[in-house]
Design a protein around this motif. Sequence first.
Motif, PDB file in Angstrom:
ATOM      1  N   ILE A  11       0.827  -1.212   0.000  1.00 47.48           N
ATOM      2  CA  ILE A  11       0.000   0.000   0.000  1.00 47.48           C
ATOM      3  C   ILE A  11       0.858   1.257   0.000  1.00 47.48           C
ATOM      4  CG2 ILE A  11      -1.687   1.330   1.323  1.00 47.48           C
ATOM      5  CD1 ILE A  11      -2.968  -1.281   2.202  1.00 47.48           C
ATOM      6  N   TRP A  12       1.910   1.290   0.815  1.00 49.45           N
ATOM      7  CA  TRP A  12       2.786   2.459   0.831  1.00 49.45           C
ATOM      8  C   TRP A  12       3.502   2.609  -0.506  1.00 49.45           C
ATOM      9  CZ3 TRP A  12       5.372   4.533   5.783  1.00 49.45           C
ATOM     10  CH2 TRP A  12       4.456   4.515   6.847  1.00 49.45           C
ATOM     11  N   SER A  15       1.149   4.069  -3.118  1.00 47.59           N
ATOM     12  CA  SER A  15       0.936   5.498  -2.939  1.00 47.59           C
ATOM     13  C   SER A  15       2.127   6.309  -3.470  1.00 47.59           C
ATOM     14  CB  SER A  15       0.705   5.803  -1.459  1.00 47.59           C
ATOM     15  OG  SER A  15       0.161   7.091  -1.286  1.00 47.59           O
ATOM     16  N   ALA A  19       2.231   8.882  -6.773  1.00 51.40           N
ATOM     17  CA  ALA A  19       2.784  10.238  -6.686  1.00 51.40           C
ATOM     18  C   ALA A  19       3.857  10.465  -7.746  1.00 51.40           C
ATOM     19  CB  ALA A  19       3.355  10.479  -5.294  1.00 51.40           C
ATOM     20  N   THR A  48       0.991   5.372   9.406  1.00 55.17           N
ATOM     21  CA  THR A  48       0.469   6.446   8.551  1.00 55.17           C
ATOM     22  C   THR A  48       0.579   7.845   9.163  1.00 55.17           C
ATOM     23  OG1 THR A  48      -1.771   5.892   9.295  1.00 55.17           O
ATOM     24  CG2 THR A  48      -1.045   4.971   7.197  1.00 55.17           C
ATOM     25  N   TRP A  55       5.323  13.796   4.552  1.00 55.17           N
ATOM     26  CA  TRP A  55       4.870  14.298   3.250  1.00 55.17           C
ATOM     27  C   TRP A  55       4.251  15.690   3.366  1.00 55.17           C
ATOM     28  CZ3 TRP A  55       4.261  11.620  -1.712  1.00 55.17           C
ATOM     29  CH2 TRP A  55       5.057  10.477  -1.790  1.00 55.17           C
ATOM     30  N   THR A  91      -1.525  13.257  -1.143  1.00 48.91           N
ATOM     31  CA  THR A  91      -0.993  11.922  -0.864  1.00 48.91           C
ATOM     32  C   THR A  91      -0.953  11.668   0.641  1.00 48.91           C
ATOM     33  OG1 THR A  91       0.349  12.006  -2.881  1.00 48.91           O
ATOM     34  CG2 THR A  91       0.948  10.361  -1.232  1.00 48.91           C
ATOM     35  N   ARG A  94      -4.607  11.225   1.852  1.00 51.96           N
ATOM     36  CA  ARG A  94      -5.204   9.983   1.342  1.00 51.96           C
ATOM     37  C   ARG A  94      -4.786   8.762   2.156  1.00 51.96           C
ATOM     38  NH1 ARG A  94      -2.970   6.290  -1.996  1.00 51.96           N
ATOM     39  NH2 ARG A  94      -4.335   5.036  -3.325  1.00 51.96           N
ATOM     40  N   MET A  95      -3.617   8.827   2.784  1.00 54.83           N
ATOM     41  CA  MET A  95      -3.087   7.684   3.527  1.00 54.83           C
ATOM     42  C   MET A  95      -3.636   7.578   4.953  1.00 54.83           C
ATOM     43  SD  MET A  95      -0.868   5.698   1.887  1.00 54.83           S
ATOM     44  CE  MET A  95       0.455   5.155   2.987  1.00 54.83           C
ATOM     45  N   ASP A 160     -10.578   5.709  -4.028  1.00 54.43           N
ATOM     46  CA  ASP A 160      -9.816   6.575  -3.134  1.00 54.43           C
ATOM     47  C   ASP A 160      -9.075   7.691  -3.855  1.00 54.43           C
ATOM     48  OD1 ASP A 160      -8.483   3.786  -3.679  1.00 54.43           O
ATOM     49  OD2 ASP A 160      -6.845   5.222  -3.601  1.00 54.43           O
ATOM     50  N   SER A 161      -9.429   7.961  -5.100  1.00 52.59           N
ATOM     51  CA  SER A 161      -8.754   9.037  -5.829  1.00 52.59           C
ATOM     52  C   SER A 161      -9.597  10.309  -5.767  1.00 52.59           C
ATOM     53  CB  SER A 161      -8.484   8.624  -7.282  1.00 52.59           C
ATOM     54  OG  SER A 161      -9.676   8.235  -7.934  1.00 52.59           O
ATOM     55  N   VAL A 277      -5.698   1.260   0.003  1.00 53.38           N
ATOM     56  CA  VAL A 277      -5.372   2.307   0.979  1.00 53.38           C
ATOM     57  C   VAL A 277      -5.261   1.693   2.368  1.00 53.38           C
ATOM     58  CG1 VAL A 277      -6.388   4.286  -0.226  1.00 53.38           C
ATOM     59  CG2 VAL A 277      -7.832   2.842   1.224  1.00 53.38           C
TER      60      VAL A 277
END
Length: 385
Positions: A11-12, A15, A19, A48, A55, A91, A94-95, A160-161, A277
């Motif tokens: 998942i990470w 993401s 990006a 997270t 980020w 980003t 979203r996490m 999830d976008s 996610v």
Amino acid sequence: MALFEYFPNYIWNLSVSIAMESGAQLGEIIDMCQPIRDAAAGGADAGTPQFMKAWAAMGYKLLELAVEDEAKGRKFSASNKLERASLYLITAERMQGHGHPGRKETYARARAAFDRSTALGKINRERVEIPLEAGTMPALFTRAPGAGRKPVVVFCNGLDSCKELLYWTRLPQELARRGISTLCVDQPGSGEALRLQDLPVDPHSESWASKAVDWLEQQADVDPARIGMTGISLGGHFAPRAVAYEPRFASGAVWGANHNWREVQDKRMAREGENPVPHYWAHVHWAFGAEDQDDFLAKSEAMNLNGHMDRIKVPFLVTHGARDRQISVDYADDLYDQLVNSPRREKVIFTPREGGVEHVGADNMAYGRDLISDWFAETLGGETA
């Protein structure tokens, strides 16, 4: 071709790869990821908050640098930094799990940076609001150059976008190059519609897609006879469903087939396949407006295209990555096989030869972007050369 795998969980890595495909700078990616590498070892959910901190810090630094550029009259440079700031903040947001402290504020700053970037950079995208039965559907309208009425494609989100990530796929730019406009939408259950209006997922996507067509038909630079629709990830359910039930669509495509997403949930409960996610079940409960797991499963029953695809009577393109770890490639076969009344159907499975083998081409979006752009140029009357 493979996903960039810096962290010890999918998942990470997904993401970060999204990006990178959306315009991140590699050096900034490294600076954000190095301090939190160990935090990912505890699983996709555990670290997270550290992810968000790292980020968001880069995003805030870029906001400061953009202010300095703008003070010197360097608006294009400021826009470039604001664009990346928005990307990193989205980003980071979203996490996080639903209700995580700072999530709302981070999203607000990301949205403000994106809008400021649009203005300073004179970027070809206009924020619009599509009226719905309840609330509105925020969208980004990218116009094809030149005079006259142009074809247009409605481009919808996955689970999830958000419309900003849709724009950063660069599909709108490639479509504009081919003489086609694009409407990137935050449909119910995604983006602003979910975060700011609490509008949940509507599996019957024609209900909101038809409102997008209504709006487009009122635009002086849109040819109402040449409107197409596509979707990415879970948009692989929404786009085919909308094209099946909204006869004004002239062509369709999916960037990742999602033929029976309800069945995917059973597989995820059995720990088969990867999640998109962190905090997955909390996210889908939020997106569907569900009180608990039973309520979510009931509300997601309609996320199944079986028995509906024979209604599609326009050209339709099915694409999928051969090594998609979230959604089985078998669903692309199901979708294609059921397009029995489409006058022109095509299925493309991306292989290691070209790339785009991961979910929605997270390893390389270039091939999906080019193919879908050419498909709509050929089926809506655009240009390929």
